[in-house]
Design a protein around this motif. Structure first.
Motif, PDB file in Angstrom:
ATOM      1  N   ALA A 167      26.606  56.604  34.246  1.00 21.82           N
ATOM      2  CA  ALA A 167      25.339  55.649  34.184  1.00 21.82           C
ATOM      3  C   ALA A 167      26.014  54.046  34.632  1.00 21.82           C
ATOM      4  N   PHE A 168      26.993  54.075  34.541  1.00 21.61           N
ATOM      5  CA  PHE A 168      27.407  52.369  34.574  1.00 21.61           C
ATOM      6  C   PHE A 168      27.767  52.476  36.013  1.00 21.61           C
ATOM      7  N   LYS A 169      28.024  52.823  36.437  1.00 22.01           N
ATOM      8  CA  LYS A 169      28.820  52.690  37.662  1.00 22.01           C
ATOM      9  C   LYS A 169      28.467  51.491  38.893  1.00 22.01           C
ATOM     10  N   LYS A 170      28.354  50.794  38.259  1.00 18.63           N
ATOM     11  CA  LYS A 170      27.709  49.352  39.324  1.00 18.63           C
ATOM     12  C   LYS A 170      28.640  49.342  38.983  1.00 18.63           C
ATOM     13  N   SER A 171      29.137  48.357  38.051  1.00 22.65           N
ATOM     14  CA  SER A 171      30.452  47.521  37.457  1.00 22.65           C
ATOM     15  C   SER A 171      31.432  47.979  37.030  1.00 22.65           C
ATOM     16  N   TRP A 172      32.790  48.199  37.232  1.00 17.26           N
ATOM     17  CA  TRP A 172      33.570  48.934  35.620  1.00 17.26           C
ATOM     18  C   TRP A 172      34.891  49.101  36.709  1.00 17.26           C
ATOM     19  N   ALA A 173      36.297  48.560  35.634  1.00 17.84           N
ATOM     20  CA  ALA A 173      37.588  48.285  35.610  1.00 17.84           C
ATOM     21  C   ALA A 173      37.988  49.527  34.577  1.00 17.84           C
ATOM     22  N   TYR A 174      39.694  49.838  35.440  1.00 17.98           N
ATOM     23  CA  TYR A 174      40.572  50.119  34.684  1.00 17.98           C
ATOM     24  C   TYR A 174      42.073  49.927  35.028  1.00 17.98           C
ATOM     25  N   LEU A 175      42.189  49.508  34.061  1.00 15.25           N
ATOM     26  CA  LEU A 175      44.133  49.049  34.631  1.00 15.25           C
ATOM     27  C   LEU A 175      44.740  49.260  33.585  1.00 15.25           C
ATOM     28  N   GLN A 176      46.095  49.466  33.853  1.00 12.66           N
ATOM     29  CA  GLN A 176      47.075  50.049  33.698  1.00 12.66           C
ATOM     30  C   GLN A 176      47.741  47.648  33.304  1.00 12.66           C
ATOM     31  N   VAL A 177      48.565  47.545  32.308  1.00 10.24           N
ATOM     32  CA  VAL A 177      49.494  46.523  32.211  1.00 10.24           C
ATOM     33  C   VAL A 177      50.630  46.459  33.009  1.00 10.24           C
ATOM     34  N   SER A 178      50.684  45.713  33.807  1.00 13.83           N
ATOM     35  CA  SER A 178      52.623  46.022  34.645  1.00 13.83           C
ATOM     36  C   SER A 178      53.665  46.385  34.005  1.00 13.83           C
ATOM     37  N   LYS A 179      54.866  46.903  34.537  1.00 16.66           N
ATOM     38  CA  LYS A 179      55.946  47.374  33.780  1.00 16.66           C
ATOM     39  C   LYS A 179      56.377  45.180  33.746  1.00 16.66           C
ATOM     40  N   HIS A 180      56.319  44.395  34.711  1.00 16.85           N
ATOM     41  CA  HIS A 180      57.442  43.334  34.699  1.00 16.85           C
ATOM     42  C   HIS A 180      56.558  42.336  34.219  1.00 16.85           C
ATOM     43  N   ILE A 181      56.233  42.071  33.002  1.00 16.52           N
ATOM     44  CA  ILE A 181      55.420  40.568  32.220  1.00 16.52           C
ATOM     45  C   ILE A 181      56.653  39.854  31.894  1.00 16.52           C
ATOM     46  N   THR A 224      57.914  53.810  26.493  1.00 22.35           N
ATOM     47  CA  THR A 224      57.292  54.698  25.212  1.00 22.35           C
ATOM     48  C   THR A 224      56.317  55.258  25.597  1.00 22.35           C
ATOM     49  N   PHE A 225      54.913  54.129  25.880  1.00 21.39           N
ATOM     50  CA  PHE A 225      53.528  54.683  26.462  1.00 21.39           C
ATOM     51  C   PHE A 225      52.836  53.848  27.054  1.00 21.39           C
ATOM     52  N   PRO A 226      53.644  54.402  28.297  1.00 16.80           N
ATOM     53  CA  PRO A 226      53.346  53.047  29.592  1.00 16.80           C
ATOM     54  C   PRO A 226      52.146  53.372  30.091  1.00 16.80           C
ATOM     55  N   LEU A 227      50.749  54.687  29.865  1.00 14.16           N
ATOM     56  CA  LEU A 227      49.599  54.748  29.997  1.00 14.16           C
ATOM     57  C   LEU A 227      48.445  54.451  29.243  1.00 14.16           C
ATOM     58  N   GLU A 228      49.503  53.587  27.889  1.00 15.15           N
ATOM     59  CA  GLU A 228      48.185  53.052  26.608  1.00 15.15           C
ATOM     60  C   GLU A 228      48.115  52.284  26.593  1.00 15.15           C
ATOM     61  N   ASN A 229      48.714  51.112  27.436  1.00 14.55           N
ATOM     62  CA  ASN A 229      48.216  49.148  28.232  1.00 14.55           C
ATOM     63  C   ASN A 229      47.555  49.799  28.962  1.00 14.55           C
ATOM     64  N   VAL A 230      46.003  48.981  28.514  1.00 17.00           N
ATOM     65  CA  VAL A 230      44.811  49.695  29.112  1.00 17.00           C
ATOM     66  C   VAL A 230      44.101  47.966  29.015  1.00 17.00           C
ATOM     67  N   LEU A 231      43.333  47.372  29.972  1.00 21.76           N
ATOM     68  CA  LEU A 231      42.143  46.996  30.050  1.00 21.76           C
ATOM     69  C   LEU A 231      41.038  47.869  30.964  1.00 21.76           C
ATOM     70  N   SER A 232      40.050  46.908  30.363  1.00 22.17           N
ATOM     71  CA  SER A 232      39.077  48.723  30.484  1.00 22.17           C
ATOM     72  C   SER A 232      37.566  47.296  30.527  1.00 22.17           C
ATOM     73  N   ILE A 233      36.903  47.425  31.345  1.00 23.91           N
ATOM     74  CA  ILE A 233      35.249  47.074  31.257  1.00 23.91           C
ATOM     75  C   ILE A 233      34.110  47.558  31.831  1.00 23.91           C
ATOM     76  N   PHE A 234      33.375  47.880  31.181  1.00 26.25           N
ATOM     77  CA  PHE A 234      32.404  48.745  32.207  1.00 26.25           C
ATOM     78  C   PHE A 234      30.937  47.579  32.037  1.00 26.25           C
ATOM     79  N   LEU A 235      29.817  47.643  33.023  1.00 22.22           N
ATOM     80  CA  LEU A 235      28.401  46.583  32.809  1.00 22.22           C
ATOM     81  C   LEU A 235      27.549  48.057  31.887  1.00 22.22           C
ATOM     82  N   TYR A 236      26.955  47.165  31.238  1.00 21.41           N
ATOM     83  CA  TYR A 236      26.415  47.823  30.249  1.00 21.41           C
ATOM     84  C   TYR A 236      24.978  47.596  30.368  1.00 21.41           C
ATOM     85  N   SER A 237      24.201  47.081  30.742  1.00 21.46           N
ATOM     86  CA  SER A 237      22.779  46.101  30.814  1.00 21.46           C
ATOM     87  C   SER A 237      23.029  45.311  31.992  1.00 21.46           C
TER      88      SER A 237
END
Length: 234
Positions: free
Chosen positions: A94-108, A218-231
């Motif tokens: 339902a919040f598909k107007k604005s959202w993001a799901y990103l994984q951290v870069s390996k080169h920090i 060890t857990f490359p898929l667990e380093n994430v930043l996610s946002i979504f527009l609620y209202s």
């Protein structure tokens, strides 16, 4: 006791040497395995709690928009192979107007984290480590990071900060590797979430003081930043 009976029972009795002999490295190995197993269990529990929280929020959003009829060509999610496809789930939410799901870069290489550019974004722009808002409104922001610390001879402070327009809005701090305690490796999970009203061109970023400890292996898929527009405000 009869000599024959005693001789027959002797092989069944545990040898004192056998019972008392424990390899020198077995205790350390067992403790290391227990510690790693506890970390895996803790990480899985935190991930489950995070998924449950997001699922609860999604239910609230769905209830909020339940009275709005589906436009032509759109339909509710009722099974299929979307259950494990994050992009599919987000596209039908339902919040598909604005959202993001990103994984951290390996080169920090700096305290401000960078994220993989091939992450999932919709209605929001990614630029130089920032998520740039395109629609005003209330946003849920969630960040989770995994750390692996090879303990030095002193304690280490791990801090995660969520920033809005360069201002710290939420932070988490934990100290690992106690002084005088010999520990080889410490696995640590840090997570933080925020509900914030954002305007167009507002930026979201993440900072970590000890960025060299962020575990991207060890857990490359667990380093994430996610946002979504609620209202939405418009």
């Amino acid at each position: 006791m009869d000599a024959g009976l005693q001789q027959a029972l002797n092989p069944l009795a545990p040898s004192q040497d056998t019972a008392m002999h424990v390899p020198a490295g077995s205790v350390t190995s067992h403790l290391g395995t227990t510690s790693r197993g506890y970390f895996y269990f803790t990480t899985a529990s935190l991930a489950l709690c995070l998924v449950f929280a997001v699922a609860t929020i999604m239910v609230l959003v769905a209830q909020k928009t339940d009275s709005i009829p589906n436009p032509p060509g759109k339909f509710h999610l009722k099974g299929g192979n979307c259950s494990e496809d994050i992009s599919c789930i987000l596209e039908r939410a339902a919040f598909k107007k604005s959202w993001a799901y990103l994984q951290v870069s390996k080169h920090i290489n700096k305290t401000k984290l960078s994220w993989n550019k091939d992450g999932i974004t919709h209605g929001v722009r990614y630029q130089d480590g920032n998520l740039v808002i395109q629609f005003p409104g209330w946003y849920f922001i969630i960040c989770q990071l995994q750390f692996l610390v090879k303990c030095p001879e002193h304690s280490v402070d791990l801090k995660l900060e969520l920033l809005i327009n360069r201002d710290v809005k939420k932070q988490t701090l934990v100290t690992v590797c106690e002084s005088g305690v010999q520990t080889k490796n410490i696995y640590q999970n840090l997570s933080q979430f925020l509900l914030e009203h954002l305007q167009v061109n507002a930026t979201i970023s993440v900072k970590v003081d000890k960025f060299q400890y962020v575990d991207t292996n060890t857990f490359p898929l667990e380093n994430v930043l996610s946002i979504f527009l609620y209202s939405s405000s418009d």
